[in-house]
Design a protein around this motif. Structure first.
Motif, PDB file in Angstrom:
ATOM      1  N   HIS A  60       0.845  -1.215   0.000  1.00  0.00           N
ATOM      2  CA  HIS A  60       0.000   0.000   0.000  1.00  0.00           C
ATOM      3  C   HIS A  60       0.873   1.256   0.000  1.00  0.00           C
ATOM      4  O   HIS A  60       1.203   1.805   1.047  1.00  0.00           O
ATOM      5  CB  HIS A  60      -0.916  -0.021   1.222  1.00  0.00           C
ATOM      6  CG  HIS A  60      -2.002   1.009   1.182  1.00  0.00           C
ATOM      7  ND1 HIS A  60      -3.187   0.855   1.851  1.00  0.00           N
ATOM      8  CD2 HIS A  60      -2.105   2.201   0.565  1.00  0.00           C
ATOM      9  CE1 HIS A  60      -3.956   1.912   1.639  1.00  0.00           C
ATOM     10  NE2 HIS A  60      -3.309   2.751   0.859  1.00  0.00           N
ATOM     11  N   HIS A  62       1.535   5.164  -2.206  1.00  0.00           N
ATOM     12  CA  HIS A  62       1.046   6.150  -3.173  1.00  0.00           C
ATOM     13  C   HIS A  62       2.256   6.879  -3.751  1.00  0.00           C
ATOM     14  O   HIS A  62       2.824   7.750  -3.104  1.00  0.00           O
ATOM     15  CB  HIS A  62       0.107   7.147  -2.493  1.00  0.00           C
ATOM     16  CG  HIS A  62      -1.140   6.508  -1.946  1.00  0.00           C
ATOM     17  ND1 HIS A  62      -2.263   6.310  -2.713  1.00  0.00           N
ATOM     18  CD2 HIS A  62      -1.425   5.999  -0.726  1.00  0.00           C
ATOM     19  CE1 HIS A  62      -3.205   5.717  -1.976  1.00  0.00           C
ATOM     20  NE2 HIS A  62      -2.723   5.505  -0.767  1.00  0.00           N
ATOM     21  N   ASP A 322       0.573   2.581   3.713  1.00  0.00           N
ATOM     22  CA  ASP A 322      -0.235   3.692   3.203  1.00  0.00           C
ATOM     23  C   ASP A 322       0.642   4.935   3.051  1.00  0.00           C
ATOM     24  O   ASP A 322       0.230   6.055   3.368  1.00  0.00           O
ATOM     25  CB  ASP A 322      -1.451   3.957   4.094  1.00  0.00           C
ATOM     26  CG  ASP A 322      -2.494   4.833   3.408  1.00  0.00           C
ATOM     27  OD1 ASP A 322      -2.332   5.132   2.207  1.00  0.00           O
ATOM     28  OD2 ASP A 322      -3.459   5.231   4.076  1.00  0.00           O
TER      29      ASP A 322
HETATM   30 ZN   LIG Z   1      -3.877   4.659   0.742  1.00  0.00          ZN
END
Ligand SMILES: [Zn+2]
Length: 457
Positions: A60, A62, A322
């Motif tokens: 995960h 970005h 994340d």
């Molecule tokens: Zn995310």
């Protein structure tokens, strides 16, 4: 030809640590045994007193690439990953243009490849308008799975996923909802790929919306019930068709309980949490400020402790980051205006090692960051373990060195993060990607040689 021999380390294989040498031939692990002789021409790395661990797979991240080069790109993302012992990153599809078709996925892969210092995989996006054909084409192009952002609308003009639905964009497409999941989960199940969800129920978020002046406001605006209801509803849908429902960034004890109920009744559910939910609580806000503003929010100490217990007990099998950088300027805005998200890929392994050590079982760390993730992404035949036949993605961890996290050492564009000032009691010494050094003695080495990974079908 044998490229590499790593000698005398404590090797964390699938059955726990053994004192052994690791031989690498053509980028693949060929032998794991004690007392191997160095073949001619091989590079020999002395790992006496060190842990030899499988490279992490961060499921995960970005990359912000393409779309927001001021926040991050594949070069800065994968430099940070390499430094932290993460040898594969799986990038989320909300880059711009969003990865909603095979064509976009292919052009993103072409853009990432020359910059990537580690291997990478790409998630595909589920839109409320997505068709089975589009998902099939994304799978054929190599998508590792599909992500549905419940409650996040889509601008067809900007080709962008939008966090907040109340915008005056005239070309706004409705967010994916439970209807979208019910319609698309069966074809995703047939493709054999996971369906990941951002699990916060939009109706609950909208009922609790309020100005965000304090951290308590954020917790009231995004309550644990929102997470629990989204997991529960999606799990009911997933159980029927057997799709692997993957809950991204689990943040609450309530969400965990609902997920466990669903698992007990036969839902094919995998849980991911992140270091920020395992280490921090609302009590840290006074110290960290907007650096710890993430969605879903970091909650109470009781939530944190429940997640740690579930990770220790194998209910949560995946720790991912994340990783979602912004610029330091954006994060310095007042609380309400500061964007949510924080960098994390560089601290993933260190934070998991430190937590595993505190729990008395170091081998939890490679399970959380490598073995569990490889299974989710269907990379378990090539990555996620130190055994013959697996890619030689290897991390040499120094248990006698500590790492104090400081902005100056961060390779992401956003240098300030939620772990600033934390002293992790391990160091990442060397990192190998398919047998090639990408970090030596704590410094980046070699050139960008990352490849795109594809799930086994
Ligand atoms: Zn995310």
């Amino acid at each position: 030809m044998t490229d590499l021999l790593i000698t005398a380390g404590s090797v964390y294989g699938p059955d726990g640590p053994v004192d052994a040498d690791v031989q690498v031939t053509d980028g693949v692990i060929s032998r794991v045994e004690a007392g191997l002789a160095a073949p001619r021409g091989a590079t020999v790395i002395d790992a006496r007193g060190m842990y030899v661990m499988p490279g992490a797979i961060d499921v995960h991240v970005h990359s912000r690439d393409p779309g927001f080069p001021e926040k991050e790109d594949f070069g800065t993302l994968t430099a940070a990953a390499a430094m932290g012992g993460v040898t594969t990153v799986l990038d989320m599809p909300n880059t711009v243009p969003a990865v909603d078709s095979a064509g976009v996925l292919e052009s993103k892969a072409a853009l990432a490849r020359p910059k990537a210092r580690v291997d990478f995989g790409l998630w595909g996006l589920v839109r409320s308008s997505s068709t089975e054909d589009q998902l099939e084409a994304l799978a054929a192009a190599g998508a590792v799975g599909f992500k549905a952002y419940l409650g996040y609308s889509f601008s067809t003009r900007r080709k962008q996923v939008l966090q907040s639905a109340d915008t005056d964009d005239p070309e706004l497409e409705a967010p994916p909802d439970y209807g979208t999941l019910a319609r698309l989960a069966p074809p995703i199940a047939r493709l054999g790929l996971p369906l990941a969800i951002h699990a916060e129920d939009p109706a609950i978020l909208s009922a609790f919306r309020r100005p965000l002046e304090t951290y308590a406001d954020l917790l009231e605006a995004r309550p644990a019930e929102a997470e629990a209801v989204a997991i529960s509803a999606a799990a009911e849908i997933a159980r029927e068709c057997g799709v692997n429902l993957h809950v991204a960034h689990l943040s609450s004890a309530l969400g965990l309980r609902v997920a466990q109920d669903a698992m007990r009744t036969g839902t094919n559910l995998t849980l991911e949490t992140c270091p920020q939910y395992l280490w921090l609580s609302d009590q840290d806000f006074a110290r960290l400020g907007t650096a710890m503003k993430v969605f879903p929010p970091i909650r109470t100490a009781a939530d944190r402790d429940a997640l740690v217990e579930a990770a220790a007990g194998g209910v949560i099998r995946i720790v991912a980051t994340d990783h979602a950088p912004h610029t330091d300027e954006e994060k310095a805005r007042p609380f309400e205006q500061a964007p949510s998200g924080s960098p994390g890929v560089q601290q993933l392994y260190l934070s998991c090692l430190a937590l595993a050590s505190r729990l008395g079982d170091i081998s939890l760390a490679p399970r959380w960051v490598s073995e569990g993730p490889a299974a989710l992404a269907r990379l378990h035949q090539t990555k996620g373990a130190i055994a013959p036949g697996f890619d030689a993605d290897l991390v040499i961890v120094d248990p006698n060195r500590t790492t104090l996290i400081r902005p100056a050492m961060m390779r992401s564009r956003q240098r300030r993060g939620a772990f600033d000032g934390t002293d992790f009691r391990f160091g990442i010494r060397d990192v190998f990607l398919r047998g090639r050094a990408i970090v030596r003695d704590g410094k980046l080495a070699g050139r960008a040689s990352g490849r795109m990974v594809r799930p086994a079908r």
